[in-house]
Design an enzyme around this catalytic site. Structure first.
Site, PDB file in Angstrom:
ATOM      1  N   LEU A 196       0.808  -1.213   0.000  1.00 29.39           N
ATOM      2  CA  LEU A 196       0.000   0.000   0.000  1.00 29.39           C
ATOM      3  C   LEU A 196       0.843   1.266   0.000  1.00 29.39           C
ATOM      4  O   LEU A 196       0.430   2.296  -0.525  1.00 29.39           O
ATOM      5  CB  LEU A 196      -0.930   0.010   1.217  1.00 29.39           C
ATOM      6  CG  LEU A 196      -1.918  -1.160   1.307  1.00 29.39           C
ATOM      7  CD1 LEU A 196      -2.672  -1.118   2.631  1.00 29.39           C
ATOM      8  CD2 LEU A 196      -2.882  -1.123   0.141  1.00 29.39           C
ATOM      9  N   GLY A 197       1.995   1.214   0.614  1.00 30.51           N
ATOM     10  CA  GLY A 197       2.830   2.402   0.685  1.00 30.51           C
ATOM     11  C   GLY A 197       4.091   2.126   1.462  1.00 30.51           C
ATOM     12  O   GLY A 197       4.253   1.073   2.085  1.00 30.51           O
TER      13      GLY A 197
ATOM     14  N   ASP B 277       2.475  15.896  13.179  1.00 30.10           N
ATOM     15  CA  ASP B 277       2.661  15.510  11.776  1.00 30.10           C
ATOM     16  C   ASP B 277       1.351  15.546  10.995  1.00 30.10           C
ATOM     17  O   ASP B 277       1.123  14.707  10.123  1.00 30.10           O
ATOM     18  CB  ASP B 277       3.281  14.112  11.694  1.00 30.10           C
ATOM     19  CG  ASP B 277       3.957  13.850  10.350  1.00 30.10           C
ATOM     20  OD1 ASP B 277       4.280  14.838   9.657  1.00 30.10           O
ATOM     21  OD2 ASP B 277       4.154  12.678   9.997  1.00 30.10           O
TER      22      ASP B 277
ATOM     23  N   ILE C 273       9.706   4.662   8.312  1.00 34.79           N
ATOM     24  CA  ILE C 273      10.237   3.591   9.155  1.00 34.79           C
ATOM     25  C   ILE C 273       9.701   2.221   8.781  1.00 34.79           C
ATOM     26  O   ILE C 273      10.021   1.239   9.455  1.00 34.79           O
ATOM     27  CB  ILE C 273       9.949   3.863  10.651  1.00 34.79           C
ATOM     28  CG1 ILE C 273       8.447   3.861  10.918  1.00 34.79           C
ATOM     29  CG2 ILE C 273      10.585   5.160  11.104  1.00 34.79           C
ATOM     30  CD1 ILE C 273       8.104   3.955  12.407  1.00 34.79           C
ATOM     31  N   GLY C 274       8.890   2.111   7.748  1.00 35.21           N
ATOM     32  CA  GLY C 274       8.380   0.798   7.377  1.00 35.21           C
ATOM     33  C   GLY C 274       7.508   0.839   6.145  1.00 35.21           C
ATOM     34  O   GLY C 274       7.183   1.908   5.618  1.00 35.21           O
ATOM     35  N   SER C 275       7.143  -0.351   5.693  1.00 33.52           N
ATOM     36  CA  SER C 275       6.249  -0.503   4.547  1.00 33.52           C
ATOM     37  C   SER C 275       4.924  -1.076   5.018  1.00 33.52           C
ATOM     38  O   SER C 275       4.875  -1.839   5.982  1.00 33.52           O
ATOM     39  CB  SER C 275       6.876  -1.433   3.503  1.00 33.52           C
ATOM     40  OG  SER C 275       8.091  -0.902   3.016  1.00 33.52           O
TER      41      SER C 275
END
EC number: 2.7.11.1
Length: 589
Positions: A201-202, A320, A206-208
């Protein structure tokens, strides 16, 4: 100005081959001991396992040091690199440049641009985020709400983990809880082998994030997979830990649900809610003129405001907010995501009763007012038609037009007759340089230290962007943008035309002096009483019809290999068969 921009290396994405091996091996559920986990972080010794009070004292002292600042006067040495139109400290880019995925190195993964982020949760931001040096020091700020000890290993059965719907009343009727509990009852602890990874998805900092399906069910989740070695090499393990701890404590209609989490030898995984509607940035790009109608904006920012209010009550400063981090659920309502830059701090909620003596008498003597305590302004009349929630929003969200509305009794200064809960972590202070350039508050850029008021600045930028299709201080480059935030006054374009109340709310939120900013003292309570939100029934906001409901998502299945009629098909090996059952292999970048 900085010298020629250098491309920013993409964050390391987990190798699908490694994920496959982990899903086939029961040992993937093993967790590291505190000493091993401490060893993953450079410069972190066994002191990490000391009581939290000692860690907090040390980390609070570290926040007093000035964070690295951006040289606004320019430098011959490239102090930053540009990644997708945003400024990134060169130090961070150099660290990330050396992180190369094993699958790419050995040729097992191919390049592809077909994997967008149109549908998903925690989708990759279109803009870079700045993280300063002192970030690791500020994370130790303790909160009185649901903060698990960092001295013990984090497992799937953590005391604060989302292990049942009993602890999450807002998700009590969620069928995904039942599916999770069914597998847990049968197999015990959940692991990577219980999920099929269907689609990427993206990719975040810091991660997928992958669309995943729980084996044996029709339940779909968004699984955030983080490579622990990559996080350790980039000194971001603490950010991942902070995000997990925050997600564990959340129970709100407009915030993510952490269904479960687990760790393998290589990866840390968070299983969350899948949002098929994509993010507000993608949705805004599809609008005519690339901006939302004001009525739609009011809907979205009202739900964001409630989510921010809840976070501040827990002592969480979000830091954020941007359209890329606001996801759209299948019912059209929103969900705030991505908490790795959030700051946790202490907060003392205060219940303040109305100071207007006439307000209490008005509430007792006049039965025409809405009986819902959460209504900030008693604009909803009690009549048979009001039993249908849509009449309180008219059409379906806002109050009836003024000519159709019955005259209501005069309320002095529009003071609510109900008690007000003030829960603003106003004493919090951080020196970190974190955020997205166009959303950075002036106090962050100046390095003066910041608190919860930065969330209300970003809320104002967010509101401006949804209304006008652009941010107010965007310059020709990142450095120019930072100069504009500090030195340029707020201006509104002539088109599109927005209401005076919308512009007035933005002016109050985008005050450069944080102590004078709207929401600084009384938080979301102060903002909810602004005329822009007149007619919003906060108690029934989930009953309102969203401006747009996403289309049902067709879950693509792995394509079946055609069977040749001329010669018998070779039987797949056990490993290949098990691999195809575990996930769908697809290209990474």
């Amino acid at each position: 100005m900085a010298s020629k921009a250098m491309p920013r290396a993409p964050p390391a994405a987990p190798n699908l081959q490694s994920l496959k091996l982990c899903s086939q091996n029961d040992s993937s559920l093993e967790t590291t001991s505190p000493s091993k986990r401490s060893a993953l972080v450079p410069g972190r010794s066994a002191e990490s396992s000391k009581p939290n009070s000692e860690v907090v004292q040390k980390e609070q002292k570290s926040t007093q040091h000035q964070n690295e600042s951006i040289d606004l006067t320019g430098s011959n040495d490239p102090a930053e690199v540009k990644a997708e139109g945003n400024l990134v400290p060169k130090r961070l880019a150099d660290e990330e440049k050396g992180v190369v995925e094993d699958g790419i190195a050995n040729g097992s993964l191919k390049s592809s641009s077909a994997l967008g982020k149109e549908h998903g949760i925690a989708s990759a931001s279109g803009s870079a985020r700045l993280v300063g040096r002192s970030e690791t020091g500020e994370r130790g700020f303790s909160s009185s709400r649901c903060r698990p000890s960092t001295s013990s290993d984090v497992s799937d059965e953590s005391a604060c983990s989302s292990i049942s719907s009993v602890t999450k009343p807002h998700k009590a009727n969620d069928s995904r809880w039942e599916a999770i509990q069914m597998i847990r009852t049968r197999d015990g602890i959940l692991g990577l082998s219980h999920f099929k990874l269907l689609k990427k998805l993206g990719c975040g900092d810091i991660g997928s994030v992958y669309l995943s399906e729980l084996n044996g069910t029709k339940s779909y989740f968004a699984m955030k997979v983080m490579d622990k070695a990559s996080l350790a090499s980039r000194k971001k393990l603490l950010r991942a830990q902070t995000e997990k701890e925050i997600l564990q404590c959340l129970d709100h209609p407009f915030l993510p649900t952490l269904y479960t989490h687990f760790e393998t030898d290589k990866f840390s995984c968070l299983v969350m809610e899948f949002c098929p509607g994509g993010d507000l940035h993608t949705l805004r790009q599809r609008q005519r003129g690339k901006y939302f109608p004001e009525q739609a904006v009011k809907f979205y920012v009202a739900e964001i405001l409630l989510a921010m209010e809840y976070l501040h009550m827990l002592g969480i400063i979000y830091r954020d907010l941007k359209p890329e981090n606001v996801l759209v659920r299948e019912d059209g309502h929103i969900m705030l995501s991505d908490f790795d830059l959030s700051l946790r701090c202490a907060v003392s909620p205060t219940l303040i009763r109305s100071s207007n003596p006439d307000a209490e008498a008005l509430r007792k003597n006049n039965q025409a007012y809405c009986v819902q305590p959460a209504c900030v302004e008693p604009s909803c009349m009690i009549q048979p038609s009001c039993a249908t929630p849509t009449t309180c929003f008219g059409p379906r969200f806002f109050s009836k037009s003024k000519k159709d509305r019955k005259p209501k009794p005069e309320v002095v200064n529009q003071v609510s007759p109900w008690p007000e809960l003030i829960a603003e972590p106003s004493d919090a202070r951080s020196m970190s340089f974190v955020g997205t350039h166009e959303y950075l508050a002036p106090e962050i850029i100046k390095g003066e230290g910041h608190g919860s008021a930065v969330d209300w600045w970003t809320f104002g930028i967010f509101l401006y962007e949804l209304l006008f299709g652009k941010t107010p201080f965007k310059g020709s480059g990142n450095r120019a943008t930072l100069f504009n935030v500090i030195g340029q006054p707020l201006r509104f374009p002539e088109y599109p035309v927005v209401s005076f109340s919308a512009r007035d709310l933005i002016r109050g939120l985008l005050v450069k002096e944080p102590q004078q900013r709207l929401g600084c003292k009384r938080g979301a309570t102060e903002i909810k009483q602004h005329p822009f939100f007149e007619g919003v029934n906060w108690a029934l906001i989930r009953c309102a019809s969203p401006p747009e409901v996403p289309r049902p998502v067709e879950i693509e299945r792995p394509p079946k290999q055609p069977v040749s009629t001329s010669e018998p098909a070779a039987a797949p090996s056990d490993a290949a068969q098990k691999s195809s059952d575990s996930y769908l292999e697809f290209d990474f970048f």
